[in-house]
Design an enzyme around this catalytic site. Sequence first.
Site, PDB file in Angstrom:
ATOM      1  N   SER A   1       0.835  -1.206   0.000  1.00 38.60           N
ATOM      2  CA  SER A   1       0.000   0.000   0.000  1.00 38.60           C
ATOM      3  C   SER A   1       0.871   1.258   0.000  1.00 38.60           C
ATOM      4  O   SER A   1       0.410   2.321  -0.397  1.00 38.60           O
ATOM      5  CB  SER A   1      -0.879   0.007   1.245  1.00 38.60           C
ATOM      6  OG  SER A   1      -0.051   0.011   2.395  1.00 38.60           O
TER       7      SER A   1
ATOM      8  N   GLU B   1       4.198   6.726   6.894  1.00 37.24           N
ATOM      9  CA  GLU B   1       4.018   7.288   5.540  1.00 37.24           C
ATOM     10  C   GLU B   1       4.302   8.789   5.527  1.00 37.24           C
ATOM     11  O   GLU B   1       4.824   9.321   4.556  1.00 37.24           O
ATOM     12  CB  GLU B   1       2.590   7.029   5.030  1.00 37.24           C
ATOM     13  CG  GLU B   1       2.312   5.575   4.643  1.00 37.24           C
ATOM     14  CD  GLU B   1       2.975   5.156   3.342  1.00 37.24           C
ATOM     15  OE1 GLU B   1       2.871   5.880   2.341  1.00 37.24           O
ATOM     16  OE2 GLU B   1       3.612   4.079   3.324  1.00 37.24           O
TER      17      GLU B   1
ATOM     18  N   HIS C   1       5.311  -2.402   7.242  1.00 35.37           N
ATOM     19  CA  HIS C   1       5.839  -1.104   7.675  1.00 35.37           C
ATOM     20  C   HIS C   1       6.588  -1.216   9.015  1.00 35.37           C
ATOM     21  O   HIS C   1       7.467  -0.405   9.297  1.00 35.37           O
ATOM     22  CB  HIS C   1       4.708  -0.082   7.874  1.00 35.37           C
ATOM     23  CG  HIS C   1       4.176   0.520   6.613  1.00 35.37           C
ATOM     24  ND1 HIS C   1       3.448  -0.185   5.693  1.00 35.37           N
ATOM     25  CD2 HIS C   1       4.250   1.801   6.130  1.00 35.37           C
ATOM     26  CE1 HIS C   1       3.098   0.621   4.700  1.00 35.37           C
ATOM     27  NE2 HIS C   1       3.570   1.826   4.941  1.00 35.37           N
TER      28      HIS C   1
HETATM   29  N1  DGL Z   1       2.453  -2.672   4.912  1.00 41.13           N
HETATM   30  C1  DGL Z   1       1.030  -2.928   4.987  1.00 41.13           C
HETATM   31  C2  DGL Z   1       0.810  -4.245   5.740  1.00 41.13           C
HETATM   32  O1  DGL Z   1       1.737  -5.056   5.767  1.00 41.13           O
HETATM   33  C3  DGL Z   1       0.376  -1.713   5.553  1.00 41.13           C
HETATM   34  C4  DGL Z   1      -1.067  -1.681   5.415  1.00 41.13           C
HETATM   35  C5  DGL Z   1      -1.709  -0.336   5.425  1.00 41.13           C
HETATM   36  O2  DGL Z   1      -1.590   0.366   4.424  1.00 41.13           O
HETATM   37  O3  DGL Z   1      -2.379  -0.029   6.419  1.00 41.13           O
HETATM   38  O4  DGL Z   1      -0.237  -4.527   6.270  1.00 41.13           O
END
Ligand code: DGL
Length: 270
Positions: free
Chosen positions: A8, A162, A196
Amino acid sequence: MAVGIFDSGLGGLTVLDAAAKRLPDVPFVYFGDNAHAPYGVRDADDVYTLTTAAVERMWEAGCDLVILACNTASAAALRRMQESWIPTDKRVLGVFVPLIEALTERSWGDNSPPREVAVKHVALFATPATVASRAFQRELAFRAIGVDVEAQACGGVVDAIEEGDLILAEALVQSHVDALKRKMPNPEAAILGCTHYPLMHDAFQAALGQDVAVYSQANLVADSLADYLGRHPGMMGTGEESRFLTTGDPAKVSSRATQFLRRKITFEKA
Ligand code: DGL
């Protein structure tokens, strides 16, 4: 030959970095759907629509194999995609299974019945959508018995990362770990169930204490990808060059990515 890595936003870069080090000759096409991050607060239909659009774009870029380096998409969309959407000459793989295999001390493709494993009390930190899906507990139950999993939905952490606000992200990690510990005072292991979160690994480890084993996905997924490509070399696709695509603002995303990976990363508009 190129392999797609999707997230994402910026979190999948933790997987890309490990995969690129493990497989230096493979070109990777990274796709960050930064314009629509975070996914963790969206419903499953929304995550499915966004994820399939991104994967289609990666096929256009010459990838036959795409890794969903996003637990939220793996939890909320992957099963539906595999059931009815992915053409027979393409593959889309998620990130849960390598992690659960490591936790349950299994090697790739070990489909023997569930058995007792060393860890009994596991903390899972993930996005609200991943926690709500219970996908982690489902995959674990196929492989292990007697493991008590306490899940903590970590609202706000992805948004803070982010935005590049790591001080806020650290404070949120501390408060989510405190909340988890009120439910499970002594976890033996903790799963960072969002790509993340390895960017905040030290904050999780400090808040949990040094005696808690913290599992994250980057190296596990990279090893599993190397193993998969060794057995399916035909899945490398036709793309020849590594690229970074984003639906967000390429300049802003490039600058954050460069900060996180500590090497120059240049995104282009997807
Ligand atoms: N890196 C995504 C995960 O592993 C983040 C999801 C998000 O955008 O909330 O879930």
